[in-house]
Enzyme design. Structure first.
Site, PDB file in Angstrom:
ATOM      1  N   ILE A  82      -5.939  -3.710   4.780  1.00 29.46           N
ATOM      2  CA  ILE A  82      -4.501  -3.982   4.650  1.00 29.46           C
ATOM      3  C   ILE A  82      -4.226  -5.485   4.673  1.00 29.46           C
ATOM      4  CG2 ILE A  82      -4.024  -3.734   7.142  1.00 29.46           C
ATOM      5  CD1 ILE A  82      -1.724  -2.790   4.137  1.00 29.46           C
ATOM      6  N   GLU A 159      -0.317   2.929   9.600  1.00 26.98           N
ATOM      7  CA  GLU A 159      -0.650   3.394  10.952  1.00 26.98           C
ATOM      8  C   GLU A 159      -2.145   3.274  11.207  1.00 26.98           C
ATOM      9  OE1 GLU A 159      -2.719   5.963  10.258  1.00 26.98           O
ATOM     10  OE2 GLU A 159      -1.963   5.933   8.224  1.00 26.98           O
ATOM     11  N   GLY A 300      -5.228   4.995   5.203  1.00 28.49           N
ATOM     12  CA  GLY A 300      -4.085   4.671   6.054  1.00 28.49           C
ATOM     13  C   GLY A 300      -3.842   3.171   6.064  1.00 28.49           C
ATOM     14  N   GLU A 301      -3.326   2.685   7.197  1.00 27.97           N
ATOM     15  CA  GLU A 301      -3.053   1.252   7.409  1.00 27.97           C
ATOM     16  C   GLU A 301      -1.895   0.735   6.552  1.00 27.97           C
ATOM     17  OE1 GLU A 301      -6.560  -1.114   6.684  1.00 27.97           O
ATOM     18  OE2 GLU A 301      -7.832   0.101   8.003  1.00 27.97           O
ATOM     19  N   GLY A 302      -1.369   1.539   5.625  1.00 29.64           N
ATOM     20  CA  GLY A 302      -0.383   1.044   4.668  1.00 29.64           C
ATOM     21  C   GLY A 302      -1.014   0.525   3.391  1.00 29.64           C
TER      22      GLY A 302
END
Length: 335
Positions: A82, A159, A300-302
Site C-alpha cells: 500500500i 485494513e 487488503g491494506e487498501g
C-alpha cells in the site's frame, strides 16, 4: 437535471456513444456526488485501520496474530504494497491503531485510536461490548473528520488484522442471511486442511448467536475493531460528501453494513476491485455494484483503491479535458 447534463457532456465527447464503458459511469457518479459537470479530485487519502481478532487464536488464519503489529511497523516504515502504490499515485496514507494487541513505542506516525488490545473471542462472547463498539465507531469518525479539514474529497479505506476475513464472513452471513459456508474464503492463503478447520470454527461461531440482529448488533458481535472503525469512517466520509474508494471483501462488508441502514451510501462509493476472496463477487452482486478492476488481489491494506485511483483520475480528466465533437469540429454520428 444535473444527471442529464453530465450524460450529455459524456455522450458528446469525441468518441462513439458509450465507448469508454465503465469509465463513463464513474465520471457520471463523481459529477453527481460533487454536484458539477466539472468535478475535481482533491488531496486523496488512504486510511489503513489495524486491529487484532480474538478468534485468530482459534487458528482461522495461516499466519500468527503477531503479524498484525509487524505489518503496522512495515506500513510505518513505508515498505508495504500500500505504501508503494500510494507513493506512486500521490495518495497520502494514514495508519490507525484501532485495536492491535501490541504496545507501540512513542513517536511513531501512527494514529492512536486503540479501543482495546484485540477484539474478544467470538466463540466465547461478542467481539466487543456495546461501549467498545460505540467508541470504535466514534474513533473511526474522528479520523475522517480530521482528514476532511485538510481539503480531502476522495478517501479510501484499508485494513490489517489477522483473522479479519473470518469476522467479515460471519458479518456477511448474518447481514444477508446466507449460509456461512457460502461466505468463507481462503483469506491469507489457507490450504485445504486449514480451510476445513476455518469452516468448522466459523460454523460453531455463527451457531452460538442464532437470534436475529440489527446491523449494529451484527458488527458488535462479529466484527473487528478495525472493521467497526471503518464503518464509522465510511459514515463520516458520506457526511462530508467525500468520494469513498472501496477496497476488497472486508471493506465491502463494512460498506454493506452501512448500506443496510442507509442505501444512499452507494451514491458516494466507487468499488475499486473484485478480490480473489471467495464471497466478494457475490457480495458486490447483492448490492448490484460493479468494480473497476479484477486483478485477483487478496491482500487488503487498501491496495485495490490505490491501484484504481489513476483510473478514477482518468474518469475525471476525460470529462474535463476531452474535446466534444463541436469543439474539435468532428462530425458526430448521423442520426
Amino acid at each position: 437535471m444535473l444527471s442529464s447534463e453530465l450524460q450529455h457532456k459524456i455522450d458528446f465527447k469525441t468518441k462513439p456513444l458509450g465507448a469508454l464503458g465503465h469509465l463513463e459511469h464513474v465520471a457520471h457518479k463523481i459529477g453527481m456526488v460533487q454536484k458539477t459537470t466539472s468535478p475535481q479530485l482533491l488531496n486523496p487519502h488512504m486510511v489503513v485501520f489495524a486491529a487484532d481478532h480474538g478468534i485468530a487464536t482459534a487458528g482461522v488464519s495461516a499466519y500468527p496474530q503477531e503479524v498484525t503489529y509487524q505489518m503496522v511497523m512495515n506500513f510505518l516504515g513505508g515498505g508495504a504494497a500500500i505504501n508503494v502504490f500510494c507513493r506512486q499515485n500521490g495518495i497520502k496514507i494514514k495508519i490507525v491503531d484501532a485495536g492491535v494487541n501490541f504496545d507501540f513505542p512513542e513517536g511513531l506516525d501512527l494514529m492512536d485510536k486503540k479501543v482495546r488490545k484485540s477484539s474478544r473471542n467470538i466463540l466465547k462472547e461478542p467481539a466487543m461490548t456495546l461501549e467498545e463498539y460505540q467508541q470504535a465507531l466514534e474513533n473511526g469518525k474522528s479520523v475522517v473528520s480530521e482528514i476532511s479539514r485538510k481539503g480531502c474529497n476522495i478517501i479510501g479505506f484499508g485494513e490489517m488484522g489477522i483473522g479479519n476475513t473470518s469476522a467479515s464472513s460471519l458479518m456477511m452471513s448474518k447481514l444477508f442471511d446466507i449460509p456461512i459456508t457460502n461466505c468463507i474464503g481462503r483469506g491469507t492463503g489457507l490450504n485445504d486442511h486449514q480451510m476445513q478447520n476455518k469452516i468448522s470454527i466459523l460454523t460453531e461461531a455463527i451457531e452460538k448467536y442464532p437470534t436475529e440482529m440489527s446491523e449494529d448488533e451484527i458488527a458488535q458481535t462479529f466484527g473487528g475493531l478495525e472493521i467497526v472503525q471503518m464503518i464509522g469512517a465510511i459514515e463520516e466520509a458520506y457526511h462530508h460528501n467525500m468520494l469513498i474508494m472501496v477496497d476488497g471483501f472486508i471493506a465491502t462488508v463494512a460498506v454493506a453494513t452501512v448500506w443496510k441502514k442507509n442505501p444512499e451510501i452507494l451514491n458516494n462509493c466507487i468499488f475499486c476491485h473484485v478480490s480473489n476472496e471467495n464471497a466478494h463477487p457475490q457480495l458486490l452482486g447483492l448490492m448490484r455494484e460493479k468494480a473497476i478492476l479484477n486483478l485477483n488481489l487478496r491482500l487488503g491494506e487498501g491496495t485495490g483503491c490505490a491501484l484504481a485511483y489513476p483510473i478514477i483520475q482518468s474518469a475525471v480528466n476525460f470529462l474535463n479535458e476531452m474535446s466534444s465533437f463541436e469543439d474539435a469540429h468532428i462530425s458526430n454520428k448521423s442520426s
